[in-house]
Scaffold this motif. Structure first.
Motif, PDB file in Angstrom:
ATOM      1  N   ARG A   1      33.993  37.571  46.333  1.00  0.00           N
ATOM      2  CA  ARG A   1      33.607  38.559  45.326  1.00  0.00           C
ATOM      3  C   ARG A   1      33.115  37.878  44.047  1.00  0.00           C
ATOM      4  NH1 ARG A   1      36.957  41.803  43.112  1.00  0.00           N
ATOM      5  NH2 ARG A   1      38.879  40.644  43.488  1.00  0.00           N
ATOM      6  N   VAL A   2      33.762  36.797  43.663  1.00  0.00           N
ATOM      7  CA  VAL A   2      33.353  36.066  42.462  1.00  0.00           C
ATOM      8  C   VAL A   2      31.964  35.470  42.655  1.00  0.00           C
ATOM      9  CG1 VAL A   2      33.827  34.019  41.077  1.00  0.00           C
ATOM     10  CG2 VAL A   2      35.680  35.595  41.637  1.00  0.00           C
ATOM     11  N   ARG A   3      31.701  34.914  43.823  1.00  0.00           N
ATOM     12  CA  ARG A   3      30.395  34.314  44.085  1.00  0.00           C
ATOM     13  C   ARG A   3      29.282  35.364  43.977  1.00  0.00           C
ATOM     14  NH1 ARG A   3      31.234  32.886  48.906  1.00  0.00           N
ATOM     15  NH2 ARG A   3      32.060  30.811  48.442  1.00  0.00           N
ATOM     16  N   GLU A   4      29.515  36.532  44.548  1.00  0.00           N
ATOM     17  CA  GLU A   4      28.509  37.589  44.494  1.00  0.00           C
ATOM     18  C   GLU A   4      28.266  38.048  43.060  1.00  0.00           C
ATOM     19  OE1 GLU A   4      29.969  40.610  47.046  1.00  0.00           O
ATOM     20  OE2 GLU A   4      29.701  39.444  48.897  1.00  0.00           O
ATOM     21  N   ASP A   5      29.324  38.214  42.302  1.00  0.00           N
ATOM     22  CA  ASP A   5      29.191  38.655  40.912  1.00  0.00           C
ATOM     23  C   ASP A   5      28.469  37.604  40.074  1.00  0.00           C
ATOM     24  OD1 ASP A   5      30.319  38.911  37.962  1.00  0.00           O
ATOM     25  OD2 ASP A   5      30.629  40.861  38.909  1.00  0.00           O
ATOM     26  N   PHE A   6      28.802  36.337  40.288  1.00  0.00           N
ATOM     27  CA  PHE A   6      28.164  35.258  39.534  1.00  0.00           C
ATOM     28  C   PHE A   6      26.657  35.229  39.802  1.00  0.00           C
ATOM     29  CE2 PHE A   6      26.787  30.863  38.956  1.00  0.00           C
ATOM     30  CZ  PHE A   6      27.303  30.568  37.704  1.00  0.00           C
TER      31      PHE A   6
ATOM     32  N   GLU B   1      41.227  43.795  42.113  1.00  0.00           N
ATOM     33  CA  GLU B   1      40.999  43.712  40.674  1.00  0.00           C
ATOM     34  C   GLU B   1      39.549  43.325  40.386  1.00  0.00           C
ATOM     35  OE1 GLU B   1      43.060  40.711  38.533  1.00  0.00           O
ATOM     36  OE2 GLU B   1      42.849  39.227  40.122  1.00  0.00           O
ATOM     37  N   SER B   2      39.093  43.667  39.213  1.00  0.00           N
ATOM     38  CA  SER B   2      37.697  43.443  38.860  1.00  0.00           C
ATOM     39  C   SER B   2      37.409  41.976  38.588  1.00  0.00           C
ATOM     40  CB  SER B   2      37.328  44.279  37.636  1.00  0.00           C
ATOM     41  OG  SER B   2      38.131  43.893  36.525  1.00  0.00           O
ATOM     42  N   VAL B   3      36.133  41.648  38.642  1.00  0.00           N
ATOM     43  CA  VAL B   3      35.647  40.316  38.291  1.00  0.00           C
ATOM     44  C   VAL B   3      35.071  40.394  36.887  1.00  0.00           C
ATOM     45  CG1 VAL B   3      33.968  38.507  38.852  1.00  0.00           C
ATOM     46  CG2 VAL B   3      35.179  39.715  40.684  1.00  0.00           C
ATOM     47  N   SER B   4      35.397  39.428  36.057  1.00  0.00           N
ATOM     48  CA  SER B   4      34.979  39.467  34.660  1.00  0.00           C
ATOM     49  C   SER B   4      34.470  38.087  34.232  1.00  0.00           C
ATOM     50  CB  SER B   4      36.141  39.929  33.773  1.00  0.00           C
ATOM     51  OG  SER B   4      35.707  40.149  32.450  1.00  0.00           O
ATOM     52  N   ARG B   5      34.345  37.904  32.933  1.00  0.00           N
ATOM     53  CA  ARG B   5      33.752  36.689  32.377  1.00  0.00           C
ATOM     54  C   ARG B   5      34.569  36.199  31.190  1.00  0.00           C
ATOM     55  NH1 ARG B   5      27.578  36.335  29.828  1.00  0.00           N
ATOM     56  NH2 ARG B   5      28.066  34.928  28.105  1.00  0.00           N
ATOM     57  N   LEU B   6      34.724  34.893  31.097  1.00  0.00           N
ATOM     58  CA  LEU B   6      35.400  34.257  29.978  1.00  0.00           C
ATOM     59  C   LEU B   6      34.464  33.223  29.368  1.00  0.00           C
ATOM     60  CD1 LEU B   6      37.868  33.313  28.250  1.00  0.00           C
ATOM     61  CD2 LEU B   6      38.498  31.833  30.181  1.00  0.00           C
ATOM     62  N   ASP B   7      34.233  33.321  28.054  1.00  0.00           N
ATOM     63  CA  ASP B   7      33.436  32.321  27.332  1.00  0.00           C
ATOM     64  C   ASP B   7      34.404  31.360  26.641  1.00  0.00           C
ATOM     65  OD1 ASP B   7      31.358  33.859  28.181  1.00  0.00           O
ATOM     66  OD2 ASP B   7      30.472  34.171  26.204  1.00  0.00           O
ATOM     67  N   PHE B   8      34.421  30.123  27.115  1.00  0.00           N
ATOM     68  CA  PHE B   8      35.384  29.142  26.613  1.00  0.00           C
ATOM     69  C   PHE B   8      34.652  28.070  25.813  1.00  0.00           C
ATOM     70  CE2 PHE B   8      38.202  25.449  26.871  1.00  0.00           C
ATOM     71  CZ  PHE B   8      39.424  26.030  26.542  1.00  0.00           C
ATOM     72  N   PRO B   9      34.971  27.914  24.506  1.00  0.00           N
ATOM     73  CA  PRO B   9      34.291  26.905  23.695  1.00  0.00           C
ATOM     74  C   PRO B   9      34.757  25.502  24.065  1.00  0.00           C
ATOM     75  CG  PRO B   9      36.023  27.963  22.422  1.00  0.00           C
ATOM     76  CD  PRO B   9      35.968  28.691  23.723  1.00  0.00           C
TER      77      PRO B   9
ATOM     78  N   ILE C   1      32.740  31.236  32.297  1.00  0.00           N
ATOM     79  CA  ILE C   1      33.504  31.238  33.545  1.00  0.00           C
ATOM     80  C   ILE C   1      33.553  32.661  34.091  1.00  0.00           C
ATOM     81  CG2 ILE C   1      35.689  30.638  34.636  1.00  0.00           C
ATOM     82  CD1 ILE C   1      36.255  28.833  32.207  1.00  0.00           C
ATOM     83  N   VAL C   2      33.177  32.830  35.346  1.00  0.00           N
ATOM     84  CA  VAL C   2      33.225  34.122  36.023  1.00  0.00           C
ATOM     85  C   VAL C   2      34.322  34.057  37.080  1.00  0.00           C
ATOM     86  CG1 VAL C   2      31.968  35.755  37.474  1.00  0.00           C
ATOM     87  CG2 VAL C   2      30.791  34.584  35.593  1.00  0.00           C
ATOM     88  N   GLY C   3      35.231  35.016  37.049  1.00  0.00           N
ATOM     89  CA  GLY C   3      36.330  35.035  38.012  1.00  0.00           C
ATOM     90  C   GLY C   3      37.069  36.354  37.960  1.00  0.00           C
ATOM     91  N   THR C   4      38.100  36.472  38.780  1.00  0.00           N
ATOM     92  CA  THR C   4      38.932  37.676  38.727  1.00  0.00           C
ATOM     93  C   THR C   4      39.661  37.719  37.386  1.00  0.00           C
ATOM     94  OG1 THR C   4      40.834  36.571  39.721  1.00  0.00           O
ATOM     95  CG2 THR C   4      39.269  37.636  41.225  1.00  0.00           C
ATOM     96  N   VAL C   5      40.059  38.917  36.989  1.00  0.00           N
ATOM     97  CA  VAL C   5      40.738  39.072  35.709  1.00  0.00           C
ATOM     98  C   VAL C   5      41.993  38.210  35.647  1.00  0.00           C
ATOM     99  CG1 VAL C   5      42.006  40.717  34.271  1.00  0.00           C
ATOM    100  CG2 VAL C   5      39.808  41.376  35.290  1.00  0.00           C
TER     101      VAL C   5
END
Length: 268
Positions: free
Chosen positions: A212-217, A52-60, A102-106
């Motif tokens: 994979r998350v580390r590389e994407d970050f 699965e892809s790695v994506s990003r979450l913006d959490f207030p 936050i960067v992580g898997t979906v």
């Protein structure tokens, strides 16, 4: 599964339940989502599909009370326990809202999107109650003026929040480590992945996801300033927060283990 998780979190947020029961419901929700994510990853691998892809979450994150940095530290640690990496935007000492990126898997981000608001609510409620109790005890034992009590409460609250987040993250790390160990033991005693349609265990899924998350970050945030440690450490507040985060049986039957650091950096 999502409905089961939401049901557990609704019970965790019920003011009628005890602190221990609240944490137990939350931890069970986290466990369900982790097992679901691994099962999905194993199924994709067996079908020959890409990870699965790695994506990003913006959490207030609220800055109310001047405790924004402590909240960021706590929540980033929980995200790191899920194999994610975090950066933060606008992390000043002001009472303004800031954004935890936050960067992580979906699947991991889906879990955090559901869990973090509930954990935040429980953390704040527990911090308010314990800080109020701490200040009430000081009023009885010592002659503090109003300004000194306000400073004491603030230092206690911040340390409590940081320690609470650390303790919750520690439990999640222990649970994930146990999944890896169980998977490795199962692979060494029989089946295991053969690279051509064989099953892929939790140990492989979790390890490859972290890489994979580390590389994407690093691609997203090649240059970041490290966060500066807070100067308002309060020993009693930290101890109380850690105990609150660890005391309940969370359905994960683990003892206090080695703590791992969270990758938390500041973005411009």
């Amino acid at each position: 599964m999502i409905e089961r998780v939401r049901g557990l979190l609704r019970m965790a947020e019920d003011p009628a339940v005890t602190d221990a029961e609240s944490q137990a419901f939350t931890a069970k929700a986290a466990e369900l989502m982790t097992r679901h994510a691994i099962a999905e990853a194993e199924a994709r691998a067996e079908r020959g599909e890409a990870a699965e892809s790695v994506s990003r979450l913006d959490f207030p994150v609220s800055g109310v009370g001047g405790h924004g940095k402590a909240r960021v530290k706590a929540l980033a640690g929980i995200a790191a326990a899920y194999g994610c990496q975090s950066a933060v935007r606008g992390n000043t000492s002001a009472n303004t809202e800031r954004t935890l990126i936050i960067v992580g898997t979906v699947t991991a981000l889906d879990a955090l999107r559901v869990l973090l608001p509930s954990i935040s609510m429980q953390m704040e409620a527990s911090a308010r109650f314990t800080a109020r109790e701490h200040i009430a005890n000081l009023r009885e034992l010592r002659n503090y003026d109003r300004s000194a009590l306000a400073t004491e409460r603030s230092r206690f609250y911040r340390s409590f929040v940081r320690a609470y987040g650390y303790a919750v993250a520690e439990r999640i790390r222990e649970f994930r480590a146990r999944l890896r160990e169980d998977s490795a033991a199962g692979g060494s005693s029989g089946g295991g992945a053969d690279g051509a349609g064989g099953s892929v265990g939790a140990e492989v899924v979790l390890r490859t996801d972290v890489d994979r998350v580390r590389e994407d970050f690093q691609r997203r945030f090649p240059q970041l300033k490290p966060t500066r440690p807070e100067r308002t450490h309060h020993r009693a507040g930290y101890r109380a927060g850690y105990q609150r985060g660890r005391r309940a049986q969370l359905g994960m039957e683990t003892s206090v283990g080695q703590g791992g650091g969270s990758a938390l950096t500041e973005s411009e």
